[in-house]
Design a protein around this motif. Structure first.
Motif: not given
Ligand SMILES: Cc1ncc(C[n+]2csc(CCOP(=O)(O)OP(=O)(O)O)c2C)c(N)n1
Ligand SMILES: CC(=O)[C@@H](O)[C@H](O)COP(=O)(O)O
Ligand SMILES: [Mg+2]
Length: 639
Positions: A88-94
């Protein structure tokens, strides 16, 4: 419609799936990773697409996080992060405050070791394996290392140590070589040729076909694993270098075939002692544009439409400092046949593609081997050639002893083109080039040049090249102020800075006193903005070493207070050099040193990170006003 992936919150959920569901999970996982990178427009792609099945199989077979998995480089861990509770948090990657692009121990218990600089995984996994033996714990340690990362000396130091017993204790370590026949650029070196021989031998193809035959009637799992292992071992597999290091070598097997991976991993997990599994994967697997061009699709730098692939580069954009270097390198190579260009596996990142094309005999990609790159350059210089080592600031840290012992001590004319100096942004603290000013300036015979814009960068490179001793030139990732670059080979007067702006009298200054800002590198530009507002003087110092001490002392004599600014660590940086200069001259002048504080920076947008360090114009101004804006500091100091 609920997908399998929707049900995965931890690897235990993966292990609850039936074996027959895993290919579907892999398909969904690959699609999720691909779309995540396409929408964030920022992150590694090819290596992540290539490790989807391996990641599913590892979390299915090993009891993670009790069993430890260490991912080498860790740029291929987006599938791992998705399966370990971060979907669910991968859209905040890097992004600042978001999921990191590499494994981070403080991000997840499943990230057992922080990686990003390559070739550390076997050492770390060996430490974990032997620790569990010493503590009497039942746990496995797995290192997943790519063929590129395997080319680094540190990997072989670890293999050499792992393959033997330690006071009679063998490490229960599994090293998995993820062999996709790619680094960032096409792979180089004899090891790559050796691995290609292992893969191209007819036993690999036979093993693939044989595995299909053995598995076609799908006997019970253990029987399956036993038969597969016997089958694989029965192959006419040449004795491998890895067996010479004391490992039980298995493979190569197809790293995208779960039917091969799972029984093999189950079999190897049950074995004691050092195990080595060679898997063959394709970088970018499952996404045609990435399969076709793994160099281009190593990482995304902008959002893209999955159906269309990466957008074409926009023509006419501002040249990056890397572009400036690449052009200068070709121009200087044209002018001087003694020039040799060296990169440790970063041809594209360092801007050397054109140089490679035009000067193949003088181009050397030594692989991920920074220590070798530096001493190799020293050897070239001993013979009268003029080596230019193009190396990220952070990666020169890997060749520091070689810089001191092999280049500086012998005072050899090697140019170090330190790209990615300063905050790099999305790659985070492991890749930030914040320490080079401190770590280079303290070495005798070495010089450090800090150009403030693109044209100054070209001039600094020429100035460095004309010297007969080691010289480093640092410049940041990305584009600069957009200053036009003059052709030719202009040089700076050696060791001389230049005043870019002369402030007014104390009464004319908004600070009520005369302040001079000494800028080291690209922070000259925000410093000029601030000086315009405050009425301060600004010097573009150009050299950290040799420092323009005359200019420093002149500014100290003619101003009430000084400020230094640099995009590097405060501890031991350029500001420290100015303080040392004043101390040596016995001058008591207030100095405000602005730079990267004594903490590791985060990952995220570089401009935001710079502002967080107080090194954007607003931050620099606030610090100066706070320190000097009340009343003449000398009065305060002497009060
Ligand atoms: C010490 C060090 N040098 C250089 C790099 C830059 N780098 C990151 S990934 C990579 C290629 C790694 O190749 P491989 O291990 O085969 O992984 P793949 O990308 O093929 O999955 C390089 C050179 C690094 N991370 N660390
Ligand atoms: C994983 C790794 O170390 C490289 O891919 C690195 O991320 C490249 O950095 P640049 O994007 O600044 O070239
Ligand atoms: Mg590879």
């Amino acid at each position: 419609m609920t997908t399998l992936l929707d049900k995965i919150h931890t690897p235990a959920d993966v292990r609850r799936l039936g074996r027959a569901e895993l290919p579907q999970l892999a398909r969904e996982l690959r699609s999720f990773v691909l779309h995540t990178v396409s929408q964030t427009g920022n992150g590694h792609l090819g290596s992540n697409l290539g490790t989807v099945e391996l990641t599913v199989a590892l979390h299915y077979v090993f009891n993670t996080p009790n069993d430890r998995i260490v991912w080498d480089v860790g740029h291929q861990t987006y599938p791992h992060k998705v399966l370990t509770g971060r979907r669910e948090r991968m859209h905040t990657l890097r992004q600042l405050g978001g999921v990191a692009g590499f494994p981070k121990r403080d991000e997840s218990e499943y990230d057992t070791f922080g990686t990003a600089h390559s070739s550390t995984s076997i050492s770390a996994a060996l430490g974990m394996a032997l620790a569990s033996k010493l503590k009497g714990e039942d746990r496995k340690a797995v290192a997943v290392i790519g063929d590129g990362a395997m080319s680094a000396g540190m990997a072989f130091e670890a293999l050499n140590n792992a393959g033997v017993s330690h006071a009679g204790v063998n490490a229960d370590i599994l090293v998995i070589l993820n062999d996709n026949d790619m680094s960032i650029s096409p792979p180089v070196g004899a090891l790559n040729k050796y691995l290609a021989r292992l893969m191209s031998g007819n036993f690999y193809e036979a093993a693939r076909q044989g595995a299909k035959a053995v598995l076609k009637n799908a006997p019970p799992l253990f029987e399956l694993a036993r038969r597969f292992e016997e089958h694989a071992k029965g192959m006419v597999v040449p004795g491998t270098i890895f067996e010479e290091f004391g490992f039980n070598y298995v493979g190569p097997i197809d790293g995208h075939d779960l039917e091969s991976l799972i029984p093999t991993l189950e079999n190897l997990r049950a074995k004691k002692g050092p195990q080595f599994l060679h898997v063959v994967t394709k970088k970018g697997y499952g996404y045609k544009p990435a399969e076709a061009d793994p160099v281009k699709y190593h990482a995304a730098s902008t959002k893209f439409n999955v159906d269309e692939g990466f957008p074409a580069a926009k023509p006419g954009g501002k040249p990056t400092f890397t572009n400036i270097f690449g052009t200068w390198l070709c121009d200087m190579a044209e002018a001087d046949p003694r020039l040799v260009g060296i990169t440790p596996a970063m041809r594209e990142g360092s801007g050397m593609v054109e140089f490679h094309k035009r000067f193949p005999a003088r181009y050397h990609d030594v692989g991920i081997a920074e220590q070798h790159a530096v001493t190799f350059a020293a050897g070239l210089a001993c013979e009268g050639l003029k080596p230019v080592v193009a190396i990220y600031s952070t990666f020169l840290q890997r060749g520091y002893d070689q810089l001191i012992h092999d280049v500086a001590l012998q005072n050899l004319p090697v140019v170090f083109a330190l790209d990615r100096a300063g905050i790099v942004g999305a790659d985070g603290p492991t890749h930030a080039g914040l320490y080079d000013i401190a770590y280079v300036r303290c070495i005798p015979n070495c010089s450090m040049l800090v150009p403030s814009d693109e044209n100054e960068c070209r001039t600094a490179l020429t100035t460095a090249y004309r010297q007969n001793h080691p010289v480093a030139v640092r410049y940041p990732r990305g584009a600069g102020a957009g200053v036009a670059v003059q052709p030719g080979f202009a040089e700076w007067p050696w060791g001389k800075g230049v005043v870019r702006r002369t402030g007014g009298t104390a009464a004319e200054s908004r600070l009520g006193q005369r302040v001079a800002i000494l800028a080291f590198g690209t922070l000259l530009h925000p410093a000029l903005q601030v000086a315009e507002k405050l009425g301060a003087t600004v010097a573009d110092m150009r050299f950290v070493k040799p420092m323009d001490t005359e200019l420093v002392l002149e500014l100290a004599r003619t101003h009430d207070a000084l400020v230094t600014v640099e995009e590097g660590c405060v501890m031991g940086g350029a500001g420290s050099a100015v303080l040392e200069c004043l101390a040596a001259a016995g001058m008591a002048v207030p100095v405000l040193v602005l730079g990267i504080p004594d903490v590791f920076t985060e990952h995220g947008d570089p401009a935001k990170l710079l502002a967080l360090c107080g090194l954007d114009a607003a931050g620099i101004e606030a610090a100066i006003v706070q320190r000097y804006g009340q009343r003449p500091v000398l009065a305060a100091v002497n009060a």
